[in-house]
Design an enzyme around this catalytic site. Sequence first.
Site, short mmCIF file in Angstrom:
data_model
loop_
_atom_site.label_atom_id
_atom_site.label_comp_id
_atom_site.label_asym_id
_atom_site.label_seq_id
_atom_site.Cartn_x
_atom_site.Cartn_y
_atom_site.Cartn_z
N ARG A 69 -8.16 2.64 -3.33
CA ARG A 69 -7.96 3.83 -4.16
C ARG A 69 -6.74 3.74 -5.06
O ARG A 69 -6.63 4.50 -6.01
CB ARG A 69 -7.97 5.09 -3.31
CG ARG A 69 -9.42 5.43 -2.93
CD ARG A 69 -9.51 6.49 -1.90
NE ARG A 69 -9.77 5.81 -0.64
CZ ARG A 69 -9.51 6.29 0.54
NH1 ARG A 69 -8.97 7.46 0.68
NH2 ARG A 69 -9.77 5.60 1.61
N GLU A 106 -4.27 1.17 12.92
CA GLU A 106 -4.45 1.92 14.16
C GLU A 106 -5.54 1.27 15.02
O GLU A 106 -5.51 1.36 16.23
CB GLU A 106 -4.88 3.37 13.87
CG GLU A 106 -4.01 4.15 12.92
CD GLU A 106 -4.28 3.85 11.45
OE1 GLU A 106 -5.41 4.02 10.98
OE2 GLU A 106 -3.33 3.43 10.77
#
Length: 182
Positions: A69, A106
Amino acid sequence: MSGELGARRRLLEERVRPFPDFPAPGVLFRDITPLLKDPIAFRTVIDILEAHLKTHYPQIDFIAGLDSRGFLFGPVLAQRLGIGCVLIRKKGKLPGPTESVSYTLEYGQAELEIQSDALEPGEKVVLVDDLLATGGTMCAACELMKKLKAEVLECAVVIELKSLKGAEKLKPFPVYSLLQYD
């Protein structure tokens, strides 16, 4: 925050859509799709970033957009500033010789790459992405800049999730975010 800037940021906040429990239970996802859909809101993002960078950095050589993005904001911002944009991609997406950095997410490991000849030593770069969360991706991008001996002026993002403390991991590099959420 000045009145006009505050009003412009409120417009952006109105265009960021929260999605609870996405992509996993307990996560509040901040969706920028409505912001991209609204040409006035998108232009406002670029206007604010452009004004900020022109005020704080008289000499920028390149904008570096982060996969994926950051690619939406980086080239438009670079065009406005009259400079080039280089791409920092996920592993395996760039042709030719590359430099790469592994980093922890994560949910596992990932790698970012940049073409080895994308920047010359000493060139001044602003890194651009849509979101700063834990800081892993942006830290890896800073490490790539170090490998190429480029100077990171700033890490600029549209949204910063303050509670995840990504900006702290990026020190000594300055972070500029348009919108902050806890």
